[in-house]
Design a protein around this motif. Structure first.
Motif, PDB file in Angstrom:
ATOM      1  N   ASP A  74       0.843  -1.213   0.000  1.00 10.56           N
ATOM      2  CA  ASP A  74       0.000   0.000   0.000  1.00 10.56           C
ATOM      3  C   ASP A  74       0.869   1.250   0.000  1.00 10.56           C
ATOM      4  O   ASP A  74       0.593   2.215  -0.712  1.00 10.56           O
ATOM      5  N   ALA A  75       1.917   1.244   0.830  1.00 14.04           N
ATOM      6  CA  ALA A  75       2.779   2.427   0.921  1.00 14.04           C
ATOM      7  C   ALA A  75       3.398   2.738  -0.441  1.00 14.04           C
ATOM      8  O   ALA A  75       3.407   3.895  -0.882  1.00 14.04           O
ATOM      9  N   PHE A  76       3.889   1.692  -1.126  1.00 15.86           N
ATOM     10  CA  PHE A  76       4.511   1.931  -2.445  1.00 15.86           C
ATOM     11  C   PHE A  76       3.466   2.280  -3.504  1.00 15.86           C
ATOM     12  O   PHE A  76       3.725   3.105  -4.383  1.00 15.86           O
ATOM     13  N   LEU A  77       2.285   1.661  -3.396  1.00 11.95           N
ATOM     14  CA  LEU A  77       1.228   1.959  -4.385  1.00 11.95           C
ATOM     15  C   LEU A  77       0.867   3.446  -4.329  1.00 11.95           C
ATOM     16  O   LEU A  77       0.751   4.113  -5.354  1.00 11.95           O
ATOM     17  N   ILE A  78       0.725   3.983  -3.126  1.00 13.17           N
ATOM     18  CA  ILE A  78       0.281   5.380  -2.989  1.00 13.17           C
ATOM     19  C   ILE A  78       1.463   6.344  -3.137  1.00 13.17           C
ATOM     20  O   ILE A  78       1.419   7.295  -3.933  1.00 13.17           O
ATOM     21  N   ASN A  79       2.541   6.086  -2.383  1.00 15.12           N
ATOM     22  CA  ASN A  79       3.637   7.075  -2.336  1.00 15.12           C
ATOM     23  C   ASN A  79       4.539   7.049  -3.568  1.00 15.12           C
ATOM     24  O   ASN A  79       5.164   8.069  -3.893  1.00 15.12           O
TER      25      ASN A  79
END
Ligand SMILES: NC(=O)c1ccc[n+]([C@@H]2O[C@H](COP(=O)([O-])OP(=O)(O)OC[C@H]3O[C@@H](n4cnc5c(N)ncnc54)[C@H](OP(=O)(O)O)[C@@H]3O)[C@@H](O)[C@H]2O)c1
Length: 289
Positions: A74-79
């Motif tokens: 999730d962190a990589f998908l968004i950021n």
């Protein structure tokens, strides 16, 4: 006047920008995650297609540093991927991007404030995902401002300053870590810098550091909040060096502000900024104090 879209508008920085642009509301479009998820590129395109924006302020991010260790995807998908989508759409529609990044792109091994040309080396998943987002933006869009900031606080949302205020008003005694050194940053002051970039419209593109001047540990930050809020409770703040976190944190993440001050103005010390926000808080909520 410039037409501006603000993404991630329900977060503390987004809300702060909204609160200080009320008199210019016609030129700002504030979009929350519920209306526009930056991981949805088609939806981004449809927003940018419908209005000719001059600037995009990207406040949207996965900001839970602890959560990012287990929700890496999730962190990589968004950021990272989300930031890339925003950059690509800005490129397509010729919109200048102001993107917010973090001091956590550094590993904290320096003993001097980090400049914008120091080599990043993040030590947690949040920092890694934010750094990849920066790199995607640099690869896809020339007209960008990446603002690295640190320890953001405001009277909106969830943040360290509000946690300390709430706990102190409930007479809690708190153990606060002395293990990290960085600089608290007022969202109001960051928002003012962002608006200055837009108004000036000729600041060189690239990476900027933004925080207050000086440095503190979280313990010193908490103590300063209480000294301004309720000095009689200052002994409720105790120091500890055994604070456990899931994510590794940079021991030192102070940012060098020289280039920002050269292009903008001298920045306040973090103590001046804390005093100002507590005064606003007291004026706003004086009947409750
Ligand atoms: N807070 C700090 O101490 C700090 C320090 C350094 C840098 N920064 C950076 O500063 C920026 C602003 O941070 P902040 O403190 O205002 O964070 P925040 O209060 O957590 O706001 C982030 C906003 O982004 C939204 N969002 C999350 N995923 C999204 C998606 N896929 N599409 C659109 N919106 C999405 C969140 O919505 P939900 O809440 O509904 O998920 C939230 O409203 C971020 O880039 C952050 O990395 C923050």
């Amino acid at each position: 006047m410039k037409k501006v879209i603000v993404l991630g508008a329900s977060g503390q920085l987004g809300k702060t920008i909204r609160s200080i642009t009320e008199t210019d509301a016609n030129n700002f479009v504030f979009i929350s995650k519920n209306d526009l998820d930056i991981t949805d590129k088609n939806k981004l395109v449809s927003f940018f297609e419908s209005t000719a924006f001059d600037y995009c302020i990207n406040c949207a991010a996965y900001t839970n540093v602890e959560g990012a260790e287990s929700n890496v995807e999730d962190a990589f998908l968004i950021n990272a991927e989300g930031a890339k989508n925003v950059a690509e759409v800005c490129e397509k529609y010729q919109v200048k991007l102001i993107h917010i990044s973090t001091d956590y792109v550094f590993d904290g091994k320096s003993e001097m404030p980090y400049t914008t040309i120091d080599q990043p080396h993040p030590i947690n998943q949040y920092g890694k995902s934010k750094l990849l987002g920066e790199q995607y933006i640099q690869d896809h869009l020339k007209e960008h401002y990446i603002i690295r900031t640190s320890w953001l606080y405001s009277l909106f949302g969830k943040n360290f300053l509000k946690t300390i205020i709430n706990k102190i008003e409930n007479d809690s005694v708190l153990n606060i870590t002395t293990e990290e050194e960085g600089t608290p940053t007022s969202c109001v002051e960051l928002a003012q810098f962002i608006l200055y970039i837009i108004k000036t419209d000729n600041i060189p593109y690239g990476i900027y550091n933004f925080s207050a001047n000086g440095s503190a540990t979280w313990y010193e930050f908490a103590k300063e909040i209480v000294i301004n809020l309720s000095p009689e409770k200052k002994d409720n703040i105790l120091s500890t060096n055994t604070f456990k976190t899931v994510a590794k944190r940079p021991r030192y993440s102070v940012l060098n502000l020289k280039n920002t001050e050269k292009n903008y103005r001298e920045l306040f010390t973090w103590q001046q900024s804390v005093a100002k926000i507590i005064e606003v808080y007291k004026n706003r909520y004086s009947s409750d104090l």
